[in-house]
Write a protein that holds these residues in place. Structure first.
Motif, PDB file in Angstrom:
ATOM      1  N   ILE A 185       3.164   8.185   7.678  1.00 24.30           N
ATOM      2  CA  ILE A 185       2.793   6.885   8.221  1.00 24.30           C
ATOM      3  C   ILE A 185       1.824   7.037   9.391  1.00 24.30           C
ATOM      4  CG2 ILE A 185       4.631   6.542   9.925  1.00 24.30           C
ATOM      5  CD1 ILE A 185       4.926   3.707   8.763  1.00 24.30           C
ATOM      6  N   SER A 186       1.968   8.140  10.151  1.00 28.13           N
ATOM      7  CA  SER A 186       1.034   8.382  11.249  1.00 28.13           C
ATOM      8  C   SER A 186      -0.372   8.615  10.704  1.00 28.13           C
ATOM      9  CB  SER A 186       1.503   9.598  12.064  1.00 28.13           C
ATOM     10  OG  SER A 186       0.574   9.885  13.091  1.00 28.13           O
ATOM     11  N   SER A 187      -0.473   9.372   9.596  1.00 27.66           N
ATOM     12  CA  SER A 187      -1.776   9.620   8.985  1.00 27.66           C
ATOM     13  C   SER A 187      -2.393   8.332   8.462  1.00 27.66           C
ATOM     14  CB  SER A 187      -1.627  10.628   7.836  1.00 27.66           C
ATOM     15  OG  SER A 187      -1.148  11.864   8.317  1.00 27.66           O
ATOM     16  N   MET A 188      -1.572   7.501   7.833  1.00 31.19           N
ATOM     17  CA  MET A 188      -2.073   6.228   7.312  1.00 31.19           C
ATOM     18  C   MET A 188      -2.595   5.337   8.436  1.00 31.19           C
ATOM     19  SD  MET A 188       0.695   5.207   4.368  1.00 31.19           S
ATOM     20  CE  MET A 188       0.780   6.100   2.814  1.00 31.19           C
ATOM     21  N   LEU A 189      -1.835   5.266   9.516  1.00 29.40           N
ATOM     22  CA  LEU A 189      -2.263   4.421  10.632  1.00 29.40           C
ATOM     23  C   LEU A 189      -3.559   4.953  11.237  1.00 29.40           C
ATOM     24  CD1 LEU A 189       1.186   3.760  12.362  1.00 29.40           C
ATOM     25  CD2 LEU A 189      -0.280   2.064  11.259  1.00 29.40           C
ATOM     26  N   PHE A 196       7.806   3.685   3.373  1.00 32.01           N
ATOM     27  CA  PHE A 196       7.274   4.698   4.281  1.00 32.01           C
ATOM     28  C   PHE A 196       7.815   4.561   5.709  1.00 32.01           C
ATOM     29  CE2 PHE A 196       4.087   4.390   0.941  1.00 32.01           C
ATOM     30  CZ  PHE A 196       3.931   5.725   0.593  1.00 32.01           C
ATOM     31  N   VAL A 197       8.589   3.496   5.949  1.00 25.76           N
ATOM     32  CA  VAL A 197       9.120   3.316   7.302  1.00 25.76           C
ATOM     33  C   VAL A 197      10.170   4.392   7.557  1.00 25.76           C
ATOM     34  CG1 VAL A 197      10.411   1.783   8.823  1.00 25.76           C
ATOM     35  CG2 VAL A 197       8.669   0.859   7.280  1.00 25.76           C
ATOM     36  N   PRO A 198      10.034   5.199   8.628  1.00 25.12           N
ATOM     37  CA  PRO A 198      10.991   6.287   8.890  1.00 25.12           C
ATOM     38  C   PRO A 198      12.390   5.748   9.143  1.00 25.12           C
ATOM     39  CG  PRO A 198       8.999   6.518  10.224  1.00 25.12           C
ATOM     40  CD  PRO A 198       8.957   5.148   9.634  1.00 25.12           C
ATOM     41  N   VAL A 199      13.371   6.457   8.594  1.00 21.54           N
ATOM     42  CA  VAL A 199      14.758   6.146   8.910  1.00 21.54           C
ATOM     43  C   VAL A 199      15.022   6.579  10.345  1.00 21.54           C
ATOM     44  CG1 VAL A 199      17.163   6.581   8.260  1.00 21.54           C
ATOM     45  CG2 VAL A 199      15.390   6.472   6.494  1.00 21.54           C
ATOM     46  N   ASP A 200      15.929   5.898  11.014  1.00 24.74           N
ATOM     47  CA  ASP A 200      16.190   6.210  12.423  1.00 24.74           C
ATOM     48  C   ASP A 200      16.447   7.709  12.613  1.00 24.74           C
ATOM     49  OD1 ASP A 200      15.903   3.609  13.002  1.00 24.74           O
ATOM     50  OD2 ASP A 200      18.034   3.168  13.333  1.00 24.74           O
ATOM     51  N   GLY A 201      15.727   8.282  13.572  1.00 25.47           N
ATOM     52  CA  GLY A 201      15.889   9.700  13.883  1.00 25.47           C
ATOM     53  C   GLY A 201      15.070  10.624  13.015  1.00 25.47           C
ATOM     54  N   ASP A 202      14.369  10.061  12.022  1.00 25.54           N
ATOM     55  CA  ASP A 202      13.575  10.885  11.112  1.00 25.54           C
ATOM     56  C   ASP A 202      12.200  11.138  11.728  1.00 25.54           C
ATOM     57  OD1 ASP A 202      12.331  12.157   9.079  1.00 25.54           O
ATOM     58  OD2 ASP A 202      12.201  10.414   7.746  1.00 25.54           O
ATOM     59  N   GLN A 203      11.942  12.367  12.115  1.00 24.15           N
ATOM     60  CA  GLN A 203      10.639  12.718  12.664  1.00 24.15           C
ATOM     61  C   GLN A 203       9.881  13.632  11.699  1.00 24.15           C
ATOM     62  OE1 GLN A 203       9.416  11.563  15.530  1.00 24.15           O
ATOM     63  NE2 GLN A 203      11.281  10.349  15.935  1.00 24.15           N
ATOM     64  N   PHE A 205       0.844  -1.192   0.000  1.00 24.13           N
ATOM     65  CA  PHE A 205       0.000   0.000   0.000  1.00 24.13           C
ATOM     66  C   PHE A 205       0.882   1.246   0.000  1.00 24.13           C
ATOM     67  CE2 PHE A 205      -2.302   3.447   2.098  1.00 24.13           C
ATOM     68  CZ  PHE A 205      -3.444   3.497   1.296  1.00 24.13           C
ATOM     69  N   GLY A 206       0.514   2.205  -0.891  1.00 20.60           N
ATOM     70  CA  GLY A 206       1.227   3.475  -0.958  1.00 20.60           C
ATOM     71  C   GLY A 206       2.235   3.567  -2.073  1.00 20.60           C
ATOM     72  N   THR A 207       2.496   2.450  -2.786  1.00 19.51           N
ATOM     73  CA  THR A 207       3.515   2.487  -3.844  1.00 19.51           C
ATOM     74  C   THR A 207       2.941   2.885  -5.187  1.00 19.51           C
ATOM     75  OG1 THR A 207       3.175   0.136  -4.295  1.00 19.51           O
ATOM     76  CG2 THR A 207       4.891   0.726  -2.708  1.00 19.51           C
ATOM     77  N   GLY A 208       1.622   2.788  -5.343  1.00 23.00           N
ATOM     78  CA  GLY A 208       1.017   3.073  -6.641  1.00 23.00           C
ATOM     79  C   GLY A 208       0.283   4.392  -6.634  1.00 23.00           C
ATOM     80  N   GLN A 209      -0.927   4.353  -7.204  1.00 17.64           N
ATOM     81  CA  GLN A 209      -1.708   5.582  -7.348  1.00 17.64           C
ATOM     82  C   GLN A 209      -2.813   5.672  -6.301  1.00 17.64           C
ATOM     83  OE1 GLN A 209      -3.138   5.369 -11.355  1.00 17.64           O
ATOM     84  NE2 GLN A 209      -1.117   5.667 -12.267  1.00 17.64           N
ATOM     85  N   SER A 210      -2.701   4.895  -5.248  1.00 19.58           N
ATOM     86  CA  SER A 210      -3.755   4.889  -4.237  1.00 19.58           C
ATOM     87  C   SER A 210      -3.674   6.135  -3.372  1.00 19.58           C
ATOM     88  CB  SER A 210      -3.621   3.643  -3.362  1.00 19.58           C
ATOM     89  OG  SER A 210      -2.376   3.649  -2.712  1.00 19.58           O
TER      90      SER A 210
END
Length: 905
Positions: free
Chosen positions: A845-849, A831-838, A807-812
């Motif tokens: 990802i917060s919006s999706m969840l 969409f997984v945040p890199v360490d320290g990325d806020q 989910f999230g890789t196409g046109q959705s």
């Protein structure tokens, strides 16, 4: 920049790239994708090469028994496994210097330069026995075969050899093929035509050139004997809408008469008809045919039938009108029949001398009457013991296959006595000189032409050459040799002669840039249907004239590849190539200037030091494929990059089939965990291809090719079944299992009924649908929304859960979540945040969840690799994860260890 310099640099770079590209296009073009064996093109090419070398060849045709019924009863996947098993067994039983080919469908062929007929037949019989014994499928696996041998140096032909092998194969099938209990398999023959397969096949074998048919007039469906498929090019033994089909095969001048005749059968106004018209055969030529048939009226559930035979006068036995004996064609067929049946055969040549003088004195009619008298004497003597033929104008041949050597010698003495008695001609009693020359074979090894050559040699050895012969054998052979080198219609060289002359031309040519250019006529078959075969032949002849004129001015060599394909060696110069194309197109336009009939040209640059082989022509034809689809520029130059892509594509498919048949395609399981407890709550089945060296081949290197070709369906079904089997074994052992996610591609959705297949798989292994969770990619949701909606609804009805993968890789969009019928979302690793990325990633990802939670949709997050990522995601409300932090994909045996250890790492 100067345009000419740019063009020159492009050409030089193209030539340089050609030196670096792999030379395996021919291997790919001549390989069967399913089995990895040579295909029909490879078989034809190999046979032609062997014939040009002049080496004796033994060949076999192999036909899989009951493959159609296997496909009907158990599906095409099982049919493909049947084909693969036969191909693997055949490979086990061939020797070095032998090759096996899949000609298509259920047909295979073997070519050998080291085996005798008996040796190859013995090995095939043993192969068949082992195949029957070792088979564990629901229906027996078997095949029928026929073996034949020929020697080109003896004047024997490959066509006759293949016809012998084909005839012997069908003879074997009638006598030995495994017959099934088909009470639960629908029989098209029995239901539609009221005749059993075996009986109809037996009738089909009775005579060359005679084709039996049964037409169900109620269903407009016709059953044809196998010979019609071979000689007339019918697409199948079953022809639907036969009336319309034959309208495309009957000569335009005969079409109205054919329609009037056949309509009288269809409407029942006539019940017996004899019709004669010209029909296009497998080679595209029109041949005279006679159809004789009866209409049988039906009633109630009994269908009305039209039953009869079609006689191909180009092949069928004919009678000499002057003597009533069989002709040379009939004699050749009789000799080959004796050879196929391995019968002791005696031949007696009877040569009448001095007929030139008799013609001058008495006239041709009187001499014909004399020859007829001789024929009558031979018939009276040989009736019941042998057959007599008029093989030449003044030569007869008596053939017997039912006498031993002593009885044959007695027949020779009787024949010598009969032909030495005086005969009446125009009132005079004369005794012409007759030569009687016998030869007896315990077993015929050679084909009919070689046998008759030997008989003629014996006759000539007795009393010298015959001045009143038809053209002598050396002259016939000379003309035949010319025909083998030069096509009589176009006047151009045939392939082998073209390559020989092209290489000779290059050895003395001036200049450094040369190319092989192929010309392919546009829709030539349709042209023949519109304008007639004769006009089509004129087009080919005119194109041949254009190319021959170019050759005659000394700038190249021209050849004809058959059908509507031409080839020319020419300077690799843009203006020259375009002039050649313009001349060819002008020749075609004089007959019909329709855009659909425009020719196309493919150009393959070569180096003058390079030997020209069929590989060069194949690459030019590869480029021609692109030109055929480009109406702006009908000339295409070979592209090494496109070629390399094509090579890689076909290599992948071929190697995939080998890997699949050798159990090197498997699956790994990557656990899905509850981030709060660490418990394994499921796993995803991921395809793995194990290379020959044991390394893992990345899916990205083969999945795109499988999706493009459609073979991803084969792969996915294989993985689904493997997982189902694994689950069943664990349950039978009383061991723990968790739900397994199975990937479904967009191609799967379009090509098969996924819901029905999954339901059948679960039922077959007695599994709860909850254990098989269906993952559908987001691109499938957005690309085929209606099909996916229908599939997910059907899966839910059958008790399966569905996941939206990636989910999230196409046109959705987030908004689309409320409209999709899905149970779980798998959030892509990007969409997984890199360490320290806020920053933005975390906000997305917060919006999706949040959106998913508001819709009560569980989320599995992929690609978690660090504890910091896991902690951040847990704070956002994420619960389920799949990633290297927890577990990498692992073989099923390692996953079992995890489960049996109660989830402990």
């Amino acid at each position: 920049m100067d345009t000419t310099n740019t063009h020159t640099e492009t050409l030089e770079k193209t030539i340089q790239d050609l030196f670096e590209c792999p030379e395996d296009l021919v291997r790919i073009a001549f390989t069967d994708q399913l089995t990895g064996l040579g295909n029909r093109g490879g078989y034809t090419r190999s046979l032609e090469e062997l014939w040009e070398q002049g080496v004796p060849v033994t060949m076999a045709f192999i036909d899989i028994d009951n493959l159609k019924h296997c496909n009907d009863a158990f599906g095409h996947d099982e049919g493909n496994r049947y084909i693969m098993q036969v191909s693997l067994y055949l490979k086990l039983y061939i020797k070095v210097d032998e090759a096996v080919f899949r000609l298509g469908g259920d047909e295979f062929a073997i070519l050998s330069t080291v085996a005798t007929e008996d040796d190859l037949a013995e090995r095939l019989e043993h192969c068949r026995s082992v195949l029957l014994k070792n088979n564990d499928a629901e229906m027996p696996h078997s095949f029928s075969y026929g073996v034949s041998h020929a020697d080109p140096k003896l004047g024997e032909t490959s066509d006759r050899m293949t016809l012998d092998a084909d005839h012997r194969m069908y003879d074997y099938k009638l006598r030995h093929a495994v017959h099934l209990d088909r009470r639960n398999i629908k029989q098209v023959h029995a239901d539609d035509f009221e005749v059993s397969d075996r009986v109809f096949d037996a009738f089909s074998m009775l005579d060359v050139g005679r084709y039996f048919f049964v037409e169900n007039l109620d269903k407009h469906r016709t059953l044809w004997s196998q010979g019609a498929l071979r000689d007339l090019g019918l697409p199948s033994e079953h022809i639907d809408n036969c009336h319309d089909y034959w309208k495309t095969r009957v000569h335009p001048d005969d079409l109205e008469a054919y329609i009037n005749d056949i309509n009288q059968i269809y409407n029942g106004s006539k019940h017996y008809r004899v019709m004669q018209y010209r029909v296009r055969n497998a080679a595209g030529d029109y041949v005279l045919c006679r159809v004789r048939g009866y209409r049988i009226d039906g009633s109630g559930d009994t269908p009305s039938l039209y039953v009869g035979e079609l006689v191909n006068h180009a092949l069928v036995e004919t009678i000499d009108p002057a003597t009533g004996l069989g002709t040379q064609r009939m004699l050749i067929g009789a000799i080959d029949g004796c050879r196929r049946d391995n019968r002791g055969t005696g031949l007696i040549a009877v040569r009448v001398r001095g007929t030139t003088q008799l013609n001058e004195r008495y006239g041709a009619d009187a001499v014909d009457a004399m020859l007829s008298e001789y024929a009558g004497r031979m018939l009276s003597l040989t009736r019941g013991r042998s057959r007599a033929f008029r093989s030449r104008s003044v030569q007869f041949v008596v053939l017997t296959d039912s006498l031993d050597r002593n009885a044959f010698d007695h027949l020779v003495r009787d024949l010598e006595h009969v032909v030495s008695e005086p005969i009446q001609i125009a009132g005079d009693a004369i005794t012409p000189t007759c030569l009687v020359v016998p030869v007896y074979y315990e077993r015929l090894v050679n084909q009919a032409p070689a046998v008759l050559d030997e008989l003629d040699r014996r006759v000539r050895a007795i009393n010298g050459p015959f001045h009143n012969d038809s053209p002598c054998i050396p002259e016939i052979k000379r003309k035949g040799a010319i025909t083998e080198r030069i096509d009589p219609l176009t006047g151009l060289y045939r392939p082998s002669e073209f390559m020989r002359r092209a290489n000779a031309f290059l050895s003395t040519a001036q200049g450094s840039a040369w190319c092989i250019a192929t010309v392919d006529m546009g829709h030539m078959r349709l042209f023949n249907e519109w304008h007639g075969q004769t006009e089509g032949d004129r087009v080919l002849a005119d194109v041949g004239t254009v190319l021959k004129d170019i050759e005659n001015v000394g700038i190249g060599v021209a050849g004809y590849w058959g059908m509507d394909d031409f080839c020319i060696l020419a300077p690799f110069d843009r203006d020259t190539i375009h002039r050649i194309y313009a001349s060819v197109r002008e020749a075609v336009a004089r007959h019909d200037d329709g855009v659909g009939f425009w020719p196309s040209m493919g150009v393959y640059p070569i180096d003058p030091r390079e030997e020209i082989t069929i590989d060069a022509q194949a690459k030019a034809m590869y480029a021609n494929r692109r030109a055929k689809n480009d109406f702006k520029d009908r000339i295409a130059v070979f592209s090494p990059q496109e070629y390399a892509h094509e090579v890689a594509f076909h290599n992948t498919l071929t190697e995939f089939q080998y890997a699949l048949s050798n159990d090197r395609i498997t699956y790994y399981l990557q656990p899905q965990v509850d981030m709060e407890t660490g418990e394994i709550v499921g796993a995803e089945a991921l395809t793995r291809w194990i290379g020959n060296d044991g390394t893992i081949i990345p899916p990205v290197s083969f999945i795109p090719a499988l999706e493009e070709s459609g073979f991803v369906v084969t792969l996915d079904k294989y993985i689904w079944q493997g997982v189902a089997l694994w689950l069943r074994k664990r349950l039978d052992q009383g061991l723990r299992v968790v739900p397994i996610s199975l990937n479904v591609s967009r191609v799967d959705i379009l090509a098969c009924d996924v819901a029905e297949h999954m339901s059948a798989l679960a039922a077959s292994y007695n599994l709860s649908p909850e254990l098989m969770r269906i993952e559908i990619t987001e691109t499938a949701y957005t690309g085929e929304p209606e099909a996916v909606d229908k599939l997910t609804a059907d899966l839910h009805t059958r008790g399966f859960s569905t996941y939206m993968d990636d989910f999230g890789t196409g046109q959705s969009t987030l908004a689309m979540l409320k409209n999709v019928n899905v149970d779980v979302i798998k959030l892509d690793r990007t969409f997984v945040p890199v360490d320290g990325d806020q920053g933005r990633s975390a906000q997305i990802i917060s919006s999706m969840l949040g959106m998913a939670q508001s819709l009560d949709l569980p989320v599995v997050i992929e690609g978690i690799e660090t504890e910091a990522q896991a902690q951040l995601l847990r704070q956002m409300g994420a619960r389920y994860a799949q990633g290297f932090l927890y577990y990498r994909p692992m073989p099923a045996v390692d996953f079992e260890a995890l489960l049996d250890g109660d989830g402990e790492d």
